[in-house]
Design an enzyme around this catalytic site. Structure first.
Site, PDB file in Angstrom:
ATOM      1  CB  THR A  36      -0.937   0.039   1.224  1.00 48.92           C
ATOM      2  OG1 THR A  36      -0.197   0.421   2.398  1.00 48.92           O
ATOM      3  CG2 THR A  36      -1.594  -1.315   1.452  1.00 48.92           C
ATOM      4  CG  ASP A  59      -3.492   9.439   3.839  1.00 49.25           C
ATOM      5  OD1 ASP A  59      -2.969   9.145   4.930  1.00 49.25           O
ATOM      6  OD2 ASP A  59      -3.639  10.610   3.457  1.00 49.25           O
ATOM      7  CG  ASN A  86       7.591   0.643   6.484  1.00 48.22           C
ATOM      8  OD1 ASN A  86       8.641   0.706   7.097  1.00 48.22           O
ATOM      9  ND2 ASN A  86       7.426   1.219   5.287  1.00 48.22           N
ATOM     10  CB  SER A 137       9.161   0.921  17.182  1.00 43.49           C
ATOM     11  OG  SER A 137       9.453   1.926  18.124  1.00 43.49           O
ATOM     12  CE1 TYR A 151       9.794   8.753  13.738  1.00 45.77           C
ATOM     13  CE2 TYR A 151      11.795   8.466  15.045  1.00 45.77           C
ATOM     14  CZ  TYR A 151      10.915   7.998  14.079  1.00 45.77           C
ATOM     15  OH  TYR A 151      11.137   6.795  13.476  1.00 45.77           O
ATOM     16  CE  LYS A 155       8.185   5.281  14.379  1.00 44.83           C
ATOM     17  NZ  LYS A 155       7.323   4.473  13.480  1.00 44.83           N
TER      18      LYS A 155
END
Length: 279
Positions: A36, A59, A86, A137, A151, A155
């Site tokens: 995707t 999306d 991912n 992650s 960021y 994760k």
């Protein structure tokens, strides 16, 4: 499904980076892949036409698209054995420098998008009574770094979600692994995958400023080999007893050990206080 039997993969962010390489290697060994991206033509351009490939528009921020894509994958291949969450991107800047809009946007993709896709795929895995959810992650999701606070927090969220999912899904014969890569030689530090905060505060020049310089210098010079990471993901998917966490890269191993030692040291130093608060 475990072992080397033919698997059906559902991979987000499959037009480049880890997602693309994993899709390529899965197809090369005869697996079936629902790959995707926001524009499925970029998947076909990267992977070519292949009878075992289904390129899908997704999306991850749009839950309805995630549900449709999962349904299309099951309609084509009959099942989904491995979900690889991912899709994501980085935000580089001090926590104070990060605007509400920048924070919200990275959470929409890295956390809420992952949840959208996971919720869309899990019904198929529950029906078939098997599956493996692999959440990508970062070492930044296990140990904080100056400049990567926001960021990294996305994760850290993925890590917590993955731990809980592993507990919830184990009785249903569905495995969960959170993968913690270090610095790998992908496009992650390019502007296509990394956003830097609009605001810059001089007070953080010695910490976040140095990290910005490091990121610029390290781009495409990172120690990790993305092809070997993709090999590791295939080995992970084939495992009968996959780990809840998989650390990838010598830099990750070093950082994890240092973090664990630091936590144990502080725990020992403050143990009397820690134990003093019970009734």
């Amino acid at each position: 499904m475990t072992g080397t039997a033919q698997k059906v993969w559902f991979i987000t962010g499959a037009s480049r980076g880890f997602g693309l390489l994993t899709a390529q290697k899965a197809l090369a060994r005869g697996d079936l892949v629902a790959a995707t991206a926001r524009d499925p033509e970029t998947v076909i351009a990267a992977l070519g036409e292949h009878p075992n490939l289904l390129a899908l528009r997704l999306d991850v921020k749009l839950e309805a698209q995630a549900i449709t894509a999962a349904q299309q994958a099951v309609a084509r291949f009959g099942r989904i054995d491995v979900l690889v969450n991912n899709a994501g991107y980085g935000l580089l800047g001090a926590v104070e420098e990060s605007s509400a809009d920048e924070v919200r946007a990275v959470y929409e993709t890295n956390v809420f998008g992952l949840l959208n896709v996971t919720r869309a795929v899990l019904p198929a895995m529950r029906r078939q009574g098997s599956g493996h959810v692999i959440n990508i992650s970062s070492i930044g999701g296990y140990s904080g770094y100056a400049g990567w606070g926001v960021y990294g927090s996305t994760k850290f969220a993925v890590e917590g979600l993955s731990e809980a999912l592993a507990m919830e899904l184990a009785p249903l014969n569905i495995q969960v692994t959170v993968v913690e890569p270090g610095f790998f030689r992908t496009d992650f530090l390019d502007t296509t995958s990394l956003v830097t905060t609009r605001d810059r505060i001089d007070a953080y020049a010695a910490t976040v400023g140095k990290m910005r310089d490091f990121a610029a210098d390290a781009n495409h010079a990172q120690p990790g080999d993305p092809l070997k990471l993709a090999d590791a993901l295939l080995k992970l998917a084939d495992s009968d007893q996959p780990p809840v966490r998989l650390q990838l890269g010598s830099d990750t191993v070093q950082r994890v050990r240092a973090k664990n030692q630091f936590v144990e040291k502080e725990l020992a130093e403050w143990l009397d206080v820690a134990l003093s608060t019970d009734h």
